[in-house]
Design a protein around this motif. Sequence first.
Motif, short mmCIF file in Angstrom:
data_model
loop_
_atom_site.label_atom_id
_atom_site.label_comp_id
_atom_site.label_asym_id
_atom_site.label_seq_id
_atom_site.Cartn_x
_atom_site.Cartn_y
_atom_site.Cartn_z
N PRO A 1 -30.39 -39.92 16.78
CA PRO A 1 -31.69 -40.32 16.24
C PRO A 1 -31.94 -41.81 16.42
N LEU A 2 -33.16 -42.23 16.12
CA LEU A 2 -33.51 -43.65 16.17
C LEU A 2 -32.55 -44.44 15.30
N THR A 3 -31.96 -45.46 15.89
CA THR A 3 -30.96 -46.28 15.20
C THR A 3 -31.19 -47.73 15.56
N THR A 4 -31.24 -48.59 14.56
CA THR A 4 -31.26 -50.03 14.84
C THR A 4 -29.82 -50.47 15.04
N THR A 5 -29.54 -51.01 16.20
CA THR A 5 -28.17 -51.34 16.59
C THR A 5 -27.80 -52.76 16.15
N PRO A 6 -26.49 -53.05 16.11
CA PRO A 6 -26.06 -54.41 15.80
C PRO A 6 -26.47 -55.41 16.89
N PHE A 7 -26.79 -54.91 18.08
CA PHE A 7 -27.21 -55.80 19.15
C PHE A 7 -28.73 -55.93 19.23
N ARG A 8 -29.41 -55.60 18.14
CA ARG A 8 -30.84 -55.83 17.94
C ARG A 8 -31.74 -55.08 18.93
N SER A 9 -31.52 -53.78 18.96
CA SER A 9 -32.43 -52.89 19.66
C SER A 9 -32.52 -51.61 18.84
N ILE A 10 -33.60 -50.87 19.07
CA ILE A 10 -33.73 -49.55 18.47
C ILE A 10 -33.40 -48.56 19.56
N ASN A 11 -32.36 -47.75 19.35
CA ASN A 11 -31.90 -46.80 20.36
C ASN A 11 -32.04 -45.38 19.83
N ALA A 12 -32.23 -44.46 20.75
CA ALA A 12 -32.17 -43.02 20.47
C ALA A 12 -31.77 -42.35 21.77
N ARG A 13 -31.19 -41.17 21.67
CA ARG A 13 -30.71 -40.49 22.87
C ARG A 13 -31.14 -39.03 22.85
N VAL A 14 -31.58 -38.56 24.03
CA VAL A 14 -31.96 -37.16 24.20
C VAL A 14 -31.21 -36.61 25.41
N GLU A 15 -31.20 -35.29 25.52
CA GLU A 15 -30.69 -34.64 26.72
C GLU A 15 -31.88 -34.07 27.46
N GLY A 16 -32.07 -34.54 28.68
CA GLY A 16 -33.18 -34.08 29.50
C GLY A 16 -32.76 -32.95 30.42
N PRO A 17 -33.62 -32.61 31.36
CA PRO A 17 -33.30 -31.55 32.31
C PRO A 17 -32.01 -31.84 33.07
N ALA A 18 -31.34 -30.80 33.46
CA ALA A 18 -30.09 -30.85 34.22
C ALA A 18 -28.96 -31.49 33.42
N GLY A 19 -29.12 -31.58 32.10
CA GLY A 19 -28.06 -32.06 31.24
C GLY A 19 -27.89 -33.57 31.19
N TRP A 20 -28.78 -34.33 31.81
CA TRP A 20 -28.66 -35.78 31.81
C TRP A 20 -29.03 -36.34 30.45
N GLN A 21 -28.22 -37.28 29.99
CA GLN A 21 -28.53 -37.97 28.74
C GLN A 21 -29.44 -39.16 29.06
N VAL A 22 -30.45 -39.34 28.22
CA VAL A 22 -31.39 -40.44 28.37
C VAL A 22 -31.41 -41.21 27.05
N THR A 23 -31.04 -42.48 27.11
CA THR A 23 -31.14 -43.36 25.95
C THR A 23 -32.43 -44.15 26.08
N PHE A 24 -33.23 -44.11 25.04
CA PHE A 24 -34.41 -44.96 24.96
C PHE A 24 -34.01 -46.17 24.14
N PHE A 25 -34.33 -47.37 24.62
CA PHE A 25 -34.04 -48.55 23.82
C PHE A 25 -35.26 -49.46 23.78
N GLN A 26 -35.53 -49.95 22.59
CA GLN A 26 -36.64 -50.87 22.35
C GLN A 26 -36.02 -52.18 21.88
N GLU A 27 -36.17 -53.22 22.69
CA GLU A 27 -35.58 -54.52 22.36
C GLU A 27 -36.31 -55.16 21.20
N LEU A 28 -35.55 -55.76 20.29
CA LEU A 28 -36.12 -56.45 19.13
C LEU A 28 -36.02 -57.96 19.26
#
Length: 143
Positions: A96-123
């Motif tokens: 789920p959406l997580t504010t990281t210690p390195f100052r970004s908001i990250n979340a991860r999904v699994e897309g087609p063909a099993g690839w993991q995709v991390t979305f990150f929003q820099e803060l």
Amino acid sequence: MIIETDDFDEALRFYRDVLGMPEQPAFATDGDDRVSILNAGTATIELATPTHARNIDRIEGAEPSSGPTLRLALEVDDAARAVSDARAADARLLAPLTTTPFRSINARVEGPAGWQVTFFQELESVEERASRPGFDTDDQRAR
């Protein structure tokens, strides 16, 4: 990077239509020879030891991967919207959406063909990050 997939239409829909990567002309022959080159913007390659990869799994709240993985990490302006759009397109939420210690908001999904995709929003900017303790290049770190 090439993602080989048995469900080309689903992968194309997800990466082009859901994630918004513009398609550019690409050469293919005929029949089942299909290819799509999608512009993912500026790219970086993150090299990580298995320990670092497991630490990121822990920080993001994702299940640890079994063995070496390739994961797409896409910088987005709005991580919450990116996750919502991906889930609406049947991507499975891995972290789920997580504010990281390195100052970004990250979340991860699994897309087609099993690839993991991390979305990150820099803060914060790269310059701000570089001024904080613990943010160095590998050559600058004491070993």
